[in-house]
Design a protein around this motif. Sequence first.
Motif, PDB file in Angstrom:
ATOM      1  N   MET A  90       0.715  -1.224   0.148  1.00  0.00           N
ATOM      2  CA  MET A  90      -0.077  -0.179  -0.022  1.00  0.00           C
ATOM      3  C   MET A  90       1.037   1.299   0.048  1.00  0.00           C
ATOM      4  N   GLU A  91       0.871   1.928  -0.984  1.00  0.00           N
ATOM      5  CA  GLU A  91       1.706   3.158  -1.045  1.00  0.00           C
ATOM      6  C   GLU A  91       1.113   4.477  -0.351  1.00  0.00           C
ATOM      7  N   THR A  92      -0.082   4.439  -0.114  1.00  0.00           N
ATOM      8  CA  THR A  92      -0.854   5.568   0.680  1.00  0.00           C
ATOM      9  C   THR A  92      -1.703   5.363   1.961  1.00  0.00           C
ATOM     10  N   TYR A  93      -1.846   6.344   2.696  1.00  0.00           N
ATOM     11  CA  TYR A  93      -2.473   6.028   3.931  1.00  0.00           C
ATOM     12  C   TYR A  93      -3.485   7.308   4.065  1.00  0.00           C
ATOM     13  N   ILE A  94      -4.873   7.104   4.305  1.00  0.00           N
ATOM     14  CA  ILE A  94      -5.447   8.480   4.624  1.00  0.00           C
ATOM     15  C   ILE A  94      -5.685   8.598   5.960  1.00  0.00           C
ATOM     16  N   CYS A  95      -5.156   9.520   6.645  1.00  0.00           N
ATOM     17  CA  CYS A  95      -5.272  10.114   7.916  1.00  0.00           C
ATOM     18  C   CYS A  95      -6.674  10.475   8.406  1.00  0.00           C
ATOM     19  N   PRO A  96      -6.788  10.411   9.782  1.00  0.00           N
ATOM     20  CA  PRO A  96      -8.353  10.661  10.326  1.00  0.00           C
ATOM     21  C   PRO A  96      -8.769  12.130   9.656  1.00  0.00           C
ATOM     22  N   LEU A  97      -8.076  12.992   9.251  1.00  0.00           N
ATOM     23  CA  LEU A  97      -8.434  14.586   8.689  1.00  0.00           C
ATOM     24  C   LEU A  97      -8.569  14.411   7.224  1.00  0.00           C
ATOM     25  N   GLY A  98      -8.652  13.345   6.566  1.00  0.00           N
ATOM     26  CA  GLY A  98      -8.690  12.963   5.142  1.00  0.00           C
ATOM     27  C   GLY A  98      -7.264  13.431   4.312  1.00  0.00           C
ATOM     28  N   GLU A  99      -6.207  13.595   4.904  1.00  0.00           N
ATOM     29  CA  GLU A  99      -5.125  13.909   4.029  1.00  0.00           C
ATOM     30  C   GLU A  99      -4.397  12.602   3.759  1.00  0.00           C
ATOM     31  N   ILE A 100      -3.827  12.735   2.517  1.00  0.00           N
ATOM     32  CA  ILE A 100      -3.273  11.600   1.943  1.00  0.00           C
ATOM     33  C   ILE A 100      -1.784  11.375   2.375  1.00  0.00           C
ATOM     34  N   LEU A 101      -1.366  10.490   3.045  1.00  0.00           N
ATOM     35  CA  LEU A 101      -0.041  10.234   3.659  1.00  0.00           C
ATOM     36  C   LEU A 101       0.673   9.056   2.542  1.00  0.00           C
ATOM     37  N   TYR A 102       1.978   9.761   2.205  1.00  0.00           N
ATOM     38  CA  TYR A 102       2.884   8.608   1.166  1.00  0.00           C
ATOM     39  C   TYR A 102       3.500   7.864   2.137  1.00  0.00           C
ATOM     40  N   ARG A 103       4.098   6.583   1.497  1.00  0.00           N
ATOM     41  CA  ARG A 103       5.001   5.678   2.236  1.00  0.00           C
ATOM     42  C   ARG A 103       6.383   6.134   2.186  1.00  0.00           C
ATOM     43  N   ARG A 104       7.238   6.428   3.088  1.00  0.00           N
ATOM     44  CA  ARG A 104       8.265   6.902   3.317  1.00  0.00           C
ATOM     45  C   ARG A 104       9.241   5.646   3.562  1.00  0.00           C
ATOM     46  N   ARG A 105       9.002   4.810   4.383  1.00  0.00           N
ATOM     47  CA  ARG A 105      10.105   4.061   4.981  1.00  0.00           C
ATOM     48  C   ARG A 105       9.219   2.376   5.173  1.00  0.00           C
ATOM     49  N   THR A 106       9.679   1.448   5.274  1.00  0.00           N
ATOM     50  CA  THR A 106       9.564   0.207   5.674  1.00  0.00           C
ATOM     51  C   THR A 106      10.642  -0.379   6.359  1.00  0.00           C
ATOM     52  N   TYR A 107      10.207  -0.940   7.769  1.00  0.00           N
ATOM     53  CA  TYR A 107      11.223  -1.729   8.566  1.00  0.00           C
ATOM     54  C   TYR A 107      10.726  -2.824   9.280  1.00  0.00           C
ATOM     55  N   GLU A 108      11.373  -3.701  10.095  1.00  0.00           N
ATOM     56  CA  GLU A 108      10.766  -4.623  10.586  1.00  0.00           C
ATOM     57  C   GLU A 108      10.875  -4.231  12.144  1.00  0.00           C
ATOM     58  N   TYR A 109       9.988  -4.616  12.962  1.00  0.00           N
ATOM     59  CA  TYR A 109       9.926  -4.398  14.332  1.00  0.00           C
ATOM     60  C   TYR A 109       9.364  -5.267  15.010  1.00  0.00           C
ATOM     61  N   GLU A 110      10.040  -6.383  16.004  1.00  0.00           N
ATOM     62  CA  GLU A 110       9.491  -7.225  16.844  1.00  0.00           C
ATOM     63  C   GLU A 110       8.907  -8.337  15.775  1.00  0.00           C
ATOM     64  N   ASN A 111       9.593  -8.710  14.584  1.00  0.00           N
ATOM     65  CA  ASN A 111       9.321  -9.576  13.654  1.00  0.00           C
ATOM     66  C   ASN A 111       8.006  -9.049  12.996  1.00  0.00           C
TER      67      ASN A 111
END
Length: 131
Positions: A1-22
């Motif tokens: 998924m390349e975007t996320y829509i915040c609670p106020l309706g703004e489009i957030l773009y993917r910036r980084r992917t990482y592993e945390y606790e598997n």
Amino acid sequence: METYICPLGEILYRRRTYEYENKQRITYWTNECKNCVMKEICCDKKNYRTIQDYGNPSKIRMQRKMETDWAQKIYKKRSKTAELPFAHIKQNMKLHEFTTTGIKNTNTEFKLYTIGHNLKRIYNEINTKNN
């Protein structure tokens, strides 16, 4: 998924992917986050939103839904009402696995356990009122 829509309706773009606790986590961000009125609630005092990636779209929708205060209140209430009978049936009536096979037979077996659970509750209610 390349975007996320915040609670106020703004489009957030993917910036980084990482592993945390598997588990895979994805950070989403836009310039609008810097001046957002909900920044502390949404981003936990960071400049970006971190999302745990569950992979399955229905799981992602459920995870987003569970982030809301409304859903957390409902789930907290459910844990006290709906989960207790299942725990009682599993722990006290020793239903750790079904002895039958097939959906129809398994449903019948589970219904018998729930009838037993409800009869036990009715019996206990009658006893407490008579004593």
